[in-house]
Every structure is written in structure tokens, then in C-alpha cells.
Design a protein around this motif. Sequence first.
Motif, PDB file in Angstrom:
ATOM      1  N   PRO A 156       0.819  -1.222   0.000  1.00  0.00           N
ATOM      2  CA  PRO A 156       0.000   0.000   0.000  1.00  0.00           C
ATOM      3  C   PRO A 156       0.852   1.272   0.000  1.00  0.00           C
ATOM      4  O   PRO A 156       0.531   2.241  -0.690  1.00  0.00           O
ATOM      5  CB  PRO A 156      -0.824  -0.140   1.283  1.00  0.00           C
ATOM      6  N   GLN A 157       1.960   1.260   0.772  1.00  0.00           N
ATOM      7  CA  GLN A 157       2.857   2.416   0.806  1.00  0.00           C
ATOM      8  C   GLN A 157       3.525   2.624  -0.549  1.00  0.00           C
ATOM      9  O   GLN A 157       3.645   3.748  -1.045  1.00  0.00           O
ATOM     10  CB  GLN A 157       3.921   2.222   1.878  1.00  0.00           C
ATOM     11  N   LEU A 158       3.928   1.534  -1.167  1.00  0.00           N
ATOM     12  CA  LEU A 158       4.564   1.615  -2.480  1.00  0.00           C
ATOM     13  C   LEU A 158       3.623   2.220  -3.510  1.00  0.00           C
ATOM     14  O   LEU A 158       3.998   3.107  -4.293  1.00  0.00           O
ATOM     15  CB  LEU A 158       5.000   0.215  -2.917  1.00  0.00           C
ATOM     16  N   LEU A 159       2.374   1.761  -3.522  1.00  0.00           N
ATOM     17  CA  LEU A 159       1.403   2.257  -4.489  1.00  0.00           C
ATOM     18  C   LEU A 159       1.025   3.707  -4.202  1.00  0.00           C
ATOM     19  O   LEU A 159       0.798   4.494  -5.132  1.00  0.00           O
ATOM     20  CB  LEU A 159       0.151   1.364  -4.469  1.00  0.00           C
ATOM     21  N   LYS A 168      10.195   8.079  -1.982  1.00  0.00           N
ATOM     22  CA  LYS A 168      10.919   8.024  -0.720  1.00  0.00           C
ATOM     23  C   LYS A 168      11.129   6.576  -0.277  1.00  0.00           C
ATOM     24  O   LYS A 168      10.324   5.687  -0.574  1.00  0.00           O
ATOM     25  CB  LYS A 168      10.166   8.787   0.363  1.00  0.00           C
ATOM     26  N   LYS A 169      12.220   6.363   0.425  1.00  0.00           N
ATOM     27  CA  LYS A 169      12.527   5.035   0.921  1.00  0.00           C
ATOM     28  C   LYS A 169      11.664   4.704   2.137  1.00  0.00           C
ATOM     29  O   LYS A 169      11.260   5.596   2.875  1.00  0.00           O
ATOM     30  CB  LYS A 169      14.004   4.950   1.307  1.00  0.00           C
ATOM     31  N   TYR A 170      11.407   3.448   2.333  1.00  0.00           N
ATOM     32  CA  TYR A 170      10.735   2.999   3.557  1.00  0.00           C
ATOM     33  C   TYR A 170      11.192   1.581   3.853  1.00  0.00           C
ATOM     34  O   TYR A 170      11.648   0.857   2.967  1.00  0.00           O
ATOM     35  CB  TYR A 170       9.205   3.082   3.424  1.00  0.00           C
TER      36      TYR A 170
END
Length: 239
Positions: A156-159, A168-170
Motif C-alpha cells: 500500500p505504501q509503495l502504491l 521516498k525510501k521505507y
Amino acid sequence: SMPQYWNREDSVPFRSSFDKNSSPVREARIVSLSPLPNDPNNAPLERDKLPTGATLLAVGGTTQDLDLELLKNQKANVIFVSPGVSSQTLAELIIALHDSLEWIHSRSAGIDVLMSETLKGTNEEKITITNAKGAFSSTLAEYTLLACSYFAKDLPQLLQNKRNNQWKKYSVLELRGSTIGIVGYGDIGRAAAKLAKAYGMKVIALKRTLNKEKNDPYCDAIYFGKDSLNTLFKESDYV
């Protein structure tokens, strides 16, 4: 004797050595119980040319769609059941064809929605009942590992980053070393365990009853009975 099942996980493609020009060992006079007209999944049966000795007599979703007297006279001996057919419809057709019926096959792996006193009371020596056990294990096992990765890699964060044009990296997690708990260790559960083990996951499973098999190549631990469910939840990262 124990029933023998074909399973995609354990089987290789089978090619019959039967001579297509010879006479069939037994003719198949088939009724396709299908609630969906022109179901594309049934095209090989309902619209393609069948092998010598196999004949499709009728297609219908209920017995009202079928000429039962004609099917009796034609000595229909095979019922092919698609998803969506009711237990009452199958029971009615079993009763109508009881003199000639030899084989009932369900396109679904689960047959609970088809169960009736009529189906339970069929003569096992005369009528063979089969299902699609194992047909969907591989694809559902792949979905299981996809679902684990969905959370581990925070898709979900990637999308959301993609939609916002924010690269941004996570941080993400590894599946390797985590524990997957499988509730119900049948065909699908075993196929999922096989893939999870390839990912380097620890695999624990819950089965209804104890069996003779002490070791399983894909399971690190197998629990038995409903009382062990909380133990499995406690030890698992994914269920």
C-alpha cells in the motif's frame, strides 16, 4: 478402501495410450448441470468435439431445463456439475437417472453445497463420485505468498508513493525467518507450505485429527484439534 485422488501438486500430465480409432471401453452419455449458459469454463465439454464414445446429451441449470424422460430413454450415465447448481437439482436428477447413472463429477473442489440425503444414499458400488480436489491448490498457494508479501513489503505504501510521485525510501520486512500458520492442512494448505518453505519461512499447521504421518517435508510442526488453534495464532506471523 481409501479413495484415490488426482492432484496437480503430486501428479504429472497424463496422456492416454488408448487408440482413438478403437471402440470405447464404456460410453459416456453426459448431462452438464450448469446454471450459466455458455459458461466459457465448460467449453471443452459443451462446445468442443468430444472423444469417441463421449456424448453430451443436455445442458441445464435445473431439472426444469431438461427433458428427464428423454434422458432416461437415452440412458444418461454421467452428470457433470458446475458451481452454482443446487443440491436439490442434483438430487432430482440422481433420482430421475437412478437406473443408468454411473458417475457424478463436480467441477468444484468442495461439494458441501451439493450434499443431500439423496447424494449420500447413492450406491457406491454403482455410482462413482469425484470432484476437482487439487485443481486450485497451486494458484491459491501463490495467492497466499502474495498476501504475505503484501504486508511484509508494505505494498500500500509503495502504491501510494507511486500515485503521489514520491519516491521516498521505507523499511520492509523479510518473509525468510518468519512463521506462517496454516489452519487446515489439506491440498491447498500443503501447497502453500511448500512455497513458504522455499521462501525460508517456518511452517506450522493445524489438522483436525492425528494421522499416521509423523514427518512432513514442508512443516516444522503440526498441531491437532481445535484446542491448539490459539497456540498456532500465538506462534505465527501470518495465518
